[in-house]
Structures are given as structure tokens and as C-alpha cells.
Write a protein that holds these residues in place. Structure first.
Motif, PDB file in Angstrom:
ATOM      1  N   PRO A   1      17.035 -21.303  59.372  1.00 34.00           N
ATOM      2  CA  PRO A   1      16.311 -21.485  58.195  1.00 34.00           C
ATOM      3  C   PRO A   1      16.912 -22.149  56.765  1.00 34.00           C
ATOM      4  O   PRO A   1      16.227 -22.911  56.058  1.00 34.00           O
ATOM      5  CB  PRO A   1      15.900 -20.300  57.727  1.00 34.00           C
ATOM      6  CG  PRO A   1      16.693 -19.137  58.297  1.00 34.00           C
ATOM      7  CD  PRO A   1      17.238 -19.793  59.638  1.00 34.00           C
ATOM      8  N   ASP A   2      18.146 -22.187  56.967  1.00 37.38           N
ATOM      9  CA  ASP A   2      18.980 -23.035  55.903  1.00 37.38           C
ATOM     10  C   ASP A   2      19.672 -24.216  56.271  1.00 37.38           C
ATOM     11  O   ASP A   2      20.237 -24.955  55.578  1.00 37.38           O
ATOM     12  CB  ASP A   2      20.292 -21.907  55.500  1.00 37.38           C
ATOM     13  CG  ASP A   2      19.544 -20.836  54.660  1.00 37.38           C
ATOM     14  OD1 ASP A   2      19.278 -20.965  53.698  1.00 37.38           O
ATOM     15  OD2 ASP A   2      19.863 -19.664  55.120  1.00 37.38           O
ATOM     16  N   ALA A   3      19.385 -24.373  57.664  1.00 36.27           N
ATOM     17  CA  ALA A   3      20.010 -25.874  58.077  1.00 36.27           C
ATOM     18  C   ALA A   3      19.699 -27.311  57.490  1.00 36.27           C
ATOM     19  O   ALA A   3      20.261 -28.075  57.075  1.00 36.27           O
ATOM     20  CB  ALA A   3      19.858 -25.773  59.677  1.00 36.27           C
ATOM     21  N   ALA A   4      18.366 -27.202  57.331  1.00 34.64           N
ATOM     22  CA  ALA A   4      17.698 -28.456  56.837  1.00 34.64           C
ATOM     23  C   ALA A   4      18.227 -28.641  55.355  1.00 34.64           C
ATOM     24  O   ALA A   4      18.739 -29.735  55.293  1.00 34.64           O
ATOM     25  CB  ALA A   4      16.292 -28.494  56.914  1.00 34.64           C
ATOM     26  N   ASP A   5      18.218 -27.965  54.424  1.00 33.55           N
ATOM     27  CA  ASP A   5      18.759 -27.938  53.320  1.00 33.55           C
ATOM     28  C   ASP A   5      20.224 -28.305  53.312  1.00 33.55           C
ATOM     29  O   ASP A   5      20.380 -29.262  52.415  1.00 33.55           O
ATOM     30  CB  ASP A   5      18.402 -26.744  52.218  1.00 33.55           C
ATOM     31  CG  ASP A   5      17.104 -26.537  51.698  1.00 33.55           C
ATOM     32  OD1 ASP A   5      16.644 -27.589  51.241  1.00 33.55           O
ATOM     33  OD2 ASP A   5      16.589 -25.590  51.650  1.00 33.55           O
ATOM     34  N   VAL A   6      20.974 -27.564  53.910  1.00 31.30           N
ATOM     35  CA  VAL A   6      22.343 -27.909  53.980  1.00 31.30           C
ATOM     36  C   VAL A   6      22.479 -29.406  54.322  1.00 31.30           C
ATOM     37  O   VAL A   6      23.515 -30.064  53.629  1.00 31.30           O
ATOM     38  CB  VAL A   6      23.160 -26.843  54.798  1.00 31.30           C
ATOM     39  CG1 VAL A   6      24.566 -27.409  55.106  1.00 31.30           C
ATOM     40  CG2 VAL A   6      23.149 -25.494  54.006  1.00 31.30           C
TER      41      VAL A   6
ATOM     42  N   GLU B   1      31.938 -23.989  59.254  1.00 32.00           N
ATOM     43  CA  GLU B   1      31.291 -23.191  57.830  1.00 32.00           C
ATOM     44  C   GLU B   1      30.327 -22.326  58.445  1.00 32.00           C
ATOM     45  O   GLU B   1      29.441 -22.884  59.143  1.00 32.00           O
ATOM     46  CB  GLU B   1      31.229 -24.230  56.746  1.00 32.00           C
ATOM     47  CG  GLU B   1      32.359 -25.150  56.671  1.00 32.00           C
ATOM     48  CD  GLU B   1      31.743 -26.071  55.542  1.00 32.00           C
ATOM     49  OE1 GLU B   1      30.891 -25.846  54.580  1.00 32.00           O
ATOM     50  OE2 GLU B   1      31.822 -27.305  55.718  1.00 32.00           O
ATOM     51  N   ASP B   2      30.271 -20.990  57.976  1.00 35.62           N
ATOM     52  CA  ASP B   2      29.006 -20.126  58.019  1.00 35.62           C
ATOM     53  C   ASP B   2      27.787 -20.764  57.233  1.00 35.62           C
ATOM     54  O   ASP B   2      28.155 -21.217  56.125  1.00 35.62           O
ATOM     55  CB  ASP B   2      29.539 -18.858  57.877  1.00 35.62           C
ATOM     56  CG  ASP B   2      29.875 -18.581  56.601  1.00 35.62           C
ATOM     57  OD1 ASP B   2      30.108 -19.191  55.874  1.00 35.62           O
ATOM     58  OD2 ASP B   2      29.818 -17.171  56.505  1.00 35.62           O
ATOM     59  N   LEU B   3      26.574 -20.514  57.771  1.00 30.28           N
ATOM     60  CA  LEU B   3      25.700 -20.442  57.018  1.00 30.28           C
ATOM     61  C   LEU B   3      25.078 -19.049  56.479  1.00 30.28           C
ATOM     62  O   LEU B   3      25.370 -18.137  57.007  1.00 30.28           O
ATOM     63  CB  LEU B   3      24.188 -21.315  57.644  1.00 30.28           C
ATOM     64  CG  LEU B   3      24.480 -22.586  58.064  1.00 30.28           C
ATOM     65  CD1 LEU B   3      23.260 -23.042  58.724  1.00 30.28           C
ATOM     66  CD2 LEU B   3      24.984 -23.467  56.905  1.00 30.28           C
TER      67      LEU B   3
END
Length: 393
Positions: free
Chosen positions: A233-238, A120-122
Motif C-alpha cells: 500500500p505504500d510502494a506507489a507513493d514511495v 529500506e523498509d516500508l
């Protein structure tokens, strides 16, 4: 030096392999080819040959291109150029397909599991995402990245995957010869730069501070400005969202967070757990974790190697175990120690599909089966992929 090094050969490119290259066969030998795609016909220049059944090379001319090929957006993403990006010559869908194939192949070959993998893309696309980087310094004091499988420094003017506020703040300066330069931009947009010795010890802070501020999982985090934190920048939340959902900690239950870093996953486990045990080997990270989670009295942080803490401490029996080991994986000792405590579920966050597959096989031998898996393109343009696996008894 082997007679093949420097030789140019034509080759039909076969399947993708783990590590950012594809497999070709020339005169009975395997050639691991970078800058190529499966199904292409290319001219390969052999770059490394230590004898034996395989060697390595770069595609220096494409005779027949695959449908997913594009022109690399970075001038340094070329044979004998920067070794940081592996798939700039592939479009976004092709990159994710290549990574999915690698994860599936590793799970099958090393883990004994057949799994239909989708990467999946971020948010944000293929560029401007890397918020933390380390650059090497050449003999002239110029900063750059190393060539593939080499100590040679490629001086650069910019980097297409680097987040604004990172690499461009470094490359226009002159640095100490032989040093490394660590740069990061945190969630507040503040840049931090430190000059390091060859062994990674900090010499001086040039810009910013030793600590930075990150925002994730509805909390603010104080972390080492140049230590471990997810670089996308979005990895931690996901990842925190997936971990919380799959952990499914029973109300009032117990959860372990192994290789806990600054405490990201422990924080979401604590929303339902009465007891959370967080273990982190890096003492500064463990200290940050204790500070970050000080408002959660149900979290207890241990500083020490995971295998040592599990062997030495009388820990409460876990309902669920979350682990996010380094690239080499958890290994048999840790996996066995987890399985011996019989948690109902294990949530495994992995940055290396080979290590994940090996540990999945070890878990299988101890009564745990892979129940679900998600993979994320948290490192676009490179061969790296982040996976989250759910295992259950």
C-alpha cells in the motif's frame, strides 16, 4: 528420477542466492536450499534432482541456527508447504540484509558494478501488506496457493502477508475446479473478487467491480481491479517520489515514461515537463492511463509494445527516460533505443535484480553509468525486492 531425490544430507549453508534460497555444497554438487540461512548447519531433503552439477532441497532440520532465525508466523511456510514466502524464518533485519546481498551480487556478477546496497523498509511491518493476490483452486473447490516449483495447491485458512479484505474473503467459499481466484482491496478499502479460467480470462465478478480506485502521488487512479498496481500500500507513493526527484525534468523539458501502466510516473513527470510520452503495451492499462491523465494535456499515451512504439513513432527527444519494465527487464533492443536518443538521465524501476543488472551492463556499454540506487522491501517475507536505479551519461 535421480537417486538423490528424497535423500537427506547434512550441509553447511553458504551464501544467499537470487530466488529465495541459499547455496550449499554436498559431495561436490551445489544444492540450492530453501528454509535455511547463511551460516547454518542443517539437514537437507533433496526435492528436485535433474542430474548435472546442482539440485534443490529443503532444510527439514536445523542443527545449528543463525542469529537471525525466528519461528515462521505462518503454519504453511514450511517444507512442502506454500511456495509464496521465502524468508518467514528470518527476522526483518535479516530479510533485508539477504535481499541487499542478492542485489549487490547480481550487480557485481551480471552488471559489472560494485555497489554497497541497503534495502529500506516500508511502513507497516512484515504482515498484512499484500493488497492483490491470485489463488489457485484444487479438485475439491478449495482455494489456496501453490507449493514451491509445483502445480500442487495448498489449501489455506489465512495468509499472514495478505491485507485485510483479501484472502479471508476467498478461502471460505467453494470455487470452480481448476480456476483461479483474483482478489484485491483498493485504497478505499473495497474488496474486488473475480473467478478466472486457467488462462486468466475472467469468468465472473463475485465481489466488487472490474475497476478499482487507488490513491497515490496526490491523485486518484482508476485501474483494473486485478491488473498491475503496486501490491504494497505504500510502494506507489514511495516510488513516485523517488522517480520525480531523480528524473529532475528541466522546466519545459521532455520525459518518456516507458512501461507506463496506468500513468503513475507520467503524472509526476508532468509537474515540470512540457511533454510526457507514456508507452504501455497492455491496452486496457493504456486506456486507463489516458483517462487518469486526461487533465494533463502535456501527456500523450501510446498503446503498444515499447520496442515497437520507439521504432515506429517520431517521438520528441527526451531529457530523461523513466522505465518500469516487467520482471524480465527491458532488454538490449529497448536499452539501445533509449541510449540512441541520448537522454541526460535514465531512471530505471526494477522488480528483479538480475534483469536490472543485465540492463545496467547494456547501458554501460552505451555510455551510461550507474549513479545512484535505492532498494525497498516492498514484498516482505518473500525474496522479491524493488529497486530504483539512476543512470547518467
Amino acid at each position: 528420477m535421480s537417486e538423490w531425490t528424497g535423500r537427506r544430507v547434512e550441509a553447511e549453508v553458504g551464501a544467499v542466492a537470487h530466488g529465495g534460497h541459499c547455496v550449499a555444497r554436498v559431495e561436490g554438487r551445489v544444492v540450492f536450499v530453501r528454509h535455511a540461512l547463511p551460516g547454518e548447519r542443517v539437514v537437507v531433503e533433496i526435492t528436485e534432482d535433474k542430474g548435472g552439477s546442482f539440485c534443490r532441497g529443503d532444510a527439514v532440520e536445523v542443527l545449528q541456527a543463525a542469529p537471525g532465525r525466528v519461528a515462521p508466523p505462518c503454519e504453511y511456510a514450511r517444507p512442502k508447504g506454500c511456495g509464496g514466502c521465502d524468508w518467514q524464518h528470518a527476522d526483518a533485519g535479516t530479510q533485508r540484509g539477504l535481499k541487499a546481498a542478492v542485489v549487490a551480487e547480481q550487480l557485481s556478477r551480471l552488471g559489472g558494478v560494485e555497489w554497497d546496497v541497503e534495502v529500506e523498509d516500508l511502513p507497516g511491518g512484515l504482515g498484512d501488506w499484500r493488497t492483490r493476490a491470485r489463488l489457485a483452486v484444487d479438485r475439491s473447490g478449495r482455494a489456496g496457493f501453490r507449493a514451491h516449483r509445483s502445480h500442487r495447491v495448498i489449501p489455506i485458512a489465512d495468509c499472514v502477508i495478505a491485507a485485510p479484505g483479501t484472502v479471508e474473503e476467498v478461502v471460505d467459499r467453494t470455487w470452480r475446479t481448476g480456476a483461479e481466484v483474483a482478489v484485491s482491496v483498493d485504497s478505499t478499502g473495497r474488496t474486488h473478487i473475480a473467478e478466472l479460467t486457467e488462462r486468466g480470462r475472467r469468468v465472473r465478478h463475485v465481489v466488487g467491480a472490474p475497476e478499482s480506485t487507488e490513491l497515490a502521488a496526490r491523485r486518484e487512479w482508476r485501474v483494473d481491479a486485478h491488473g498491475f498496481w503496486q501490491v504494497h500500500p505504500d510502494a506507489a507513493d514511495v516510488l513516485a517520489e523517488v522517480v520525480e526527484r531523480w528524473a529532475d525534468v528541466p522546466d519545459g523539458g521532455c520525459a518518456w515514461d516507458l512501461y507506463a501502466g496506468a500513468g503513475l510516473f507520467a503524472s509526476v513527470l508532468a509537474r515540470r515537463a512540457a511533454t510526457v510520452v507514456a508507452v504501455e503495451a497492455d491496452r486496457p492499462a493504456a486506456e486507463h492511463g489516458a483517462e487518469n491523465l486526461a487533465d494533463l494535456p502535456q501527456v500523450r499515451v501510446f498503446a503498444g509494445k515499447v520496442e515497437d512504439v520507439l521504432a515506429a513513432e517520431e517521438l520528441p527527444a527526451p531529457d530523461v527516460v523513466v522505465l518500469d519494465p516487467p520482471r524480465k527487464g527491458a532488454g538490449g533492443e529497448v536499452v539501445s533505443a533509449i541510449a540512441a536518443r541520448e537522454p541526460a538521465r535514465v531512471v530505471y524501476v526494477a522488480c528483479d535484480p538480475a534483469a536490472l543488472a543485465r540492463d545496467v551492463a547494456t547501458f554501460a556499454g552505451l555510455g551510461y553509468a550507474l549513479r545512484d540506487l535505492r532498494a525497498f522491501d516492498a514484498f516482505p517475507m518473500t525474496h522479491h525486492v524493488e529497486c530504483v536505479a539512476l543512470l547518467a551519461r
